[in-house]
Enzyme design. Structure first.
Site, PDB file in Angstrom:
ATOM      1  N   LYS A 114      -1.407   6.402  13.206  1.00 27.69           N
ATOM      2  CA  LYS A 114      -2.823   6.065  13.436  1.00 27.69           C
ATOM      3  C   LYS A 114      -3.483   7.076  14.352  1.00 27.69           C
ATOM      4  O   LYS A 114      -4.685   7.309  14.256  1.00 27.69           O
ATOM      5  CB  LYS A 114      -2.957   4.642  13.985  1.00 27.69           C
ATOM      6  CG  LYS A 114      -2.684   3.592  12.926  1.00 27.69           C
ATOM      7  CD  LYS A 114      -3.202   2.219  13.299  1.00 27.69           C
ATOM      8  CE  LYS A 114      -3.024   1.242  12.150  1.00 27.69           C
ATOM      9  NZ  LYS A 114      -3.290  -0.143  12.522  1.00 27.69           N
ATOM     10  N   LYS A 196       2.562   4.125   0.857  1.00 27.55           N
ATOM     11  CA  LYS A 196       2.417   2.668   0.898  1.00 27.55           C
ATOM     12  C   LYS A 196       1.006   2.265   0.484  1.00 27.55           C
ATOM     13  O   LYS A 196       0.042   2.952   0.820  1.00 27.55           O
ATOM     14  CB  LYS A 196       2.667   2.223   2.353  1.00 27.55           C
ATOM     15  CG  LYS A 196       2.886   0.763   2.548  1.00 27.55           C
ATOM     16  CD  LYS A 196       2.977   0.447   4.027  1.00 27.55           C
ATOM     17  CE  LYS A 196       1.603   0.500   4.657  1.00 27.55           C
ATOM     18  NZ  LYS A 196       1.497  -0.115   5.976  1.00 27.55           N
ATOM     19  N   LYS A 199      -4.272  -1.048   3.401  1.00 28.07           N
ATOM     20  CA  LYS A 199      -5.492  -1.830   3.490  1.00 28.07           C
ATOM     21  C   LYS A 199      -6.649  -0.961   3.959  1.00 28.07           C
ATOM     22  O   LYS A 199      -7.785  -1.128   3.561  1.00 28.07           O
ATOM     23  CB  LYS A 199      -5.217  -2.935   4.501  1.00 28.07           C
ATOM     24  CG  LYS A 199      -6.344  -3.775   4.886  1.00 28.07           C
ATOM     25  CD  LYS A 199      -5.851  -5.007   5.625  1.00 28.07           C
ATOM     26  CE  LYS A 199      -4.725  -4.704   6.583  1.00 28.07           C
ATOM     27  NZ  LYS A 199      -3.956  -5.838   6.982  1.00 28.07           N
TER      28      LYS A 199
HETATM   29  P1  TYM Z   1      -0.643  -5.531   8.449  1.00 28.50           P
HETATM   30  O1  TYM Z   1      -1.892  -6.287   8.697  1.00 28.50           O
HETATM   31  O2  TYM Z   1      -0.733  -4.065   8.272  1.00 28.50           O
HETATM   32  O3  TYM Z   1       0.103  -6.095   7.176  1.00 28.50           O
HETATM   33  C1  TYM Z   1       0.329  -7.482   7.036  1.00 28.50           C
HETATM   34  C2  TYM Z   1       1.659  -7.792   6.412  1.00 28.50           C
HETATM   35  O4  TYM Z   1       1.735  -7.254   5.111  1.00 28.50           O
HETATM   36  C3  TYM Z   1       2.845  -6.383   4.997  1.00 28.50           C
HETATM   37  N1  TYM Z   1       2.435  -5.268   4.152  1.00 28.50           N
HETATM   38  C4  TYM Z   1       3.101  -4.854   3.091  1.00 28.50           C
HETATM   39  N2  TYM Z   1       4.239  -5.287   2.521  1.00 28.50           N
HETATM   40  C5  TYM Z   1       4.666  -4.637   1.413  1.00 28.50           C
HETATM   41  N3  TYM Z   1       4.006  -3.583   0.875  1.00 28.50           N
HETATM   42  C6  TYM Z   1       2.872  -3.110   1.408  1.00 28.50           C
HETATM   43  N4  TYM Z   1       2.242  -2.090   0.876  1.00 28.50           N
HETATM   44  C7  TYM Z   1       2.379  -3.758   2.576  1.00 28.50           C
HETATM   45  N5  TYM Z   1       1.277  -3.559   3.344  1.00 28.50           N
HETATM   46  C8  TYM Z   1       1.331  -4.501   4.311  1.00 28.50           C
HETATM   47  C9  TYM Z   1       3.137  -5.936   6.422  1.00 28.50           C
HETATM   48  O5  TYM Z   1       4.468  -5.508   6.577  1.00 28.50           O
HETATM   49  C10 TYM Z   1       2.833  -7.180   7.192  1.00 28.50           C
HETATM   50  O6  TYM Z   1       3.920  -8.068   7.141  1.00 28.50           O
HETATM   51  N6  TYM Z   1       1.275  -5.376  13.044  1.00 28.50           N
HETATM   52  C11 TYM Z   1       1.091  -6.205  11.872  1.00 28.50           C
HETATM   53  C12 TYM Z   1       0.299  -7.447  12.120  1.00 28.50           C
HETATM   54  C13 TYM Z   1       0.847  -8.323  13.204  1.00 28.50           C
HETATM   55  C14 TYM Z   1       1.982  -9.159  13.082  1.00 28.50           C
HETATM   56  C15 TYM Z   1       2.087  -9.815  14.343  1.00 28.50           C
HETATM   57  C16 TYM Z   1       2.922  -9.381  12.077  1.00 28.50           C
HETATM   58  C17 TYM Z   1       0.312  -8.510  14.427  1.00 28.50           C
HETATM   59  N7  TYM Z   1       1.065  -9.423  15.127  1.00 28.50           N
HETATM   60  C18 TYM Z   1       3.118 -10.721  14.583  1.00 28.50           C
HETATM   61  C19 TYM Z   1       3.954 -10.283  12.333  1.00 28.50           C
HETATM   62  C20 TYM Z   1       4.055 -10.924  13.583  1.00 28.50           C
HETATM   63  C21 TYM Z   1       0.337  -5.381  10.831  1.00 28.50           C
HETATM   64  O7  TYM Z   1      -0.367  -4.436  11.149  1.00 28.50           O
HETATM   65  O8  TYM Z   1       0.420  -5.853   9.575  1.00 28.50           O
END
Ligand code: TYM
Length: 331
Positions: A114, A196, A199
């Site tokens: 990032k 990947k 979003k």
């Molecule tokens: P985030 O918001 O980027 O993504 C949310 C969840 O979706 C999964 N994910 C994917 N899985 C498979 N293929 C993909 N292309 C893909 N893109 C996203 C991510 O692995 C995630 O599980 N830091 C975290 C958010 C967070 C969080 C937490 C998660 C904040 N606090 C506490 C678990 C527990 C994040 O940025 O996810």
């Protein structure tokens, strides 16, 4: 909530919910929700580590809540809430900051990536992001954290922070385990199968939960495939086809071996259409129901308020315990 093991997970409302997040996370949240006491949040505090337009953030947050419910997360059985509504997350995060090392945060892949993408805004929140995530998890004493593959490193640092605190102040936090699905932990961009599905980047190879069927079909028909014509799972040699196979396996509820045999001898074109159709049928009910729910803002606001109150009941206990252990005077 009756001695069940605890789950916590969250997704940032920093953009539309993608097929990647659905397959990597939400689908498993739904499957695990019967067995566990589940806290599922929308992590808006995390989202502002990258600049957000306030009106868009507000809309994305409510849309994401509607999509959680529409995907099958019953708000009566699961605690669904917005992170910023529960102050205990930031209250614990401050304390955990003091148990986290500068060097370990500097090694975080997501921070490095990032920082490269937003060189004009490498803010302190981006740097301490994993500490807030550790607080999200530890404040509920979570046993299990269902996430995609990209969050593995954040889970490792969460465990390290918890262990460091426990070593200094006695057993305080449960050490959480990640739950990463065997198929679909890393869904790739349909146009660039080496990256990947993200979003934050709008790409013709990204599919979102709220996309219209015709747009989903177009994205799959145009998906980049590999040389050759065989439908075989081999992520190294055939990243495009292997990605499509994982998406199909999850959406059609089949094993990779079943997908291989179902499409042996068919061409890439027919396979891509079948994957697109399976995704359309998986996402259609979620899109329709979430659109209906979004028409009832009062209902969604009530879910937020109830969820926040239930989440705070658990989270506040942990903060009180931690603050006491640290030597803060209780009032
Ligand atoms: P985030 O918001 O980027 O993504 C949310 C969840 O979706 C999964 N994910 C994917 N899985 C498979 N293929 C993909 N292309 C893909 N893109 C996203 C991510 O692995 C995630 O599980 N830091 C975290 C958010 C967070 C969080 C937490 C998660 C904040 N606090 C506490 C678990 C527990 C994040 O940025 O996810």
């Amino acid at each position: 909530m009756d001695g069940k093991k605890v789950i916590l997970s969250g997704i940032q409302p920093s953009g539309a919910l993608t097929l990647g997040s659905y397959i990597g996370a939400i689908k498993n949240w739904v499957e695990l929700s019967e067995e566990y006491e589940c806290y599922y949040c929308i992590v808006d505090l995390h989202a502002i580590t990258v600049r957000q337009d306030p009106a868009t953030l507000r809309r994305n947050t409510l849309t994401q809540l509607a999509q959680y419910i529409a995907a099958g997360l019953d708000p009566n059985k699961n605690v669904l809430f917005v992170q910023s509504h529960v102050p205990a997350h930031t209250q614990l995060a401050w304390a955990l900051n003091c148990f986290t090392m500068f060097g370990e945060l500097g090694r975080m892949t997501q921070f490095k990536e990032k920082s490269v993408k937003n060189p004009e805004n490498i803010n302190a929140g981006l740097f301490t992001y994993p500490v807030l995530m550790a607080a999200d998890i530890l404040v509920y004493q979570a046993d299990l954290v269902p996430v995609g593959d990209d969050q593995k490193q954040h889970l490792e640092i969460t465990r390290d922070i918890a262990q460091r605190f426990n070593a200094a102040h006695g057993d305080t936090f449960k050490i959480p385990e990640p739950f990463i699905p065997k198929i679909g932990a890393r869904i790739m961009d349909l146009q660039e199968p080496e990256n990947k599905m993200s979003k934050s980047e709008i790409s013709a190879g990204r599919v979102c939960v709220g996309d219209r069927p015709e747009d989903i079909m177009r994205a799959f028909k145009r998906a980049v495939t590999d040389s050759g014509s065989e439908i075989r799972f081999d992520p190294e040699a055939k990243p495009g086809i292997s990605n499509l196979m994982q998406i199909y396996a999850v959406c059609a509820n089949k094993t990779l071996a079943e997908v291989e045999s179902e499409f042996s001898g068919s061409g890439y074109g027919a396979f891509k259409t079948a994957v697109g159709e399976a995704v359309v049928e998986t996402l259609r009910p979620i899109r329709e129901e979430s659109e209906r729910l979004l028409g009832d803002r009062a209902y969604l606001e009530k879910i937020c308020a109830d969820g926040a109150a239930r989440a705070a009941r658990t989270a506040d206990k942990t903060v009180r315990r931690v603050y006491k252990k640290l030597g803060f005077v209780a009032v």
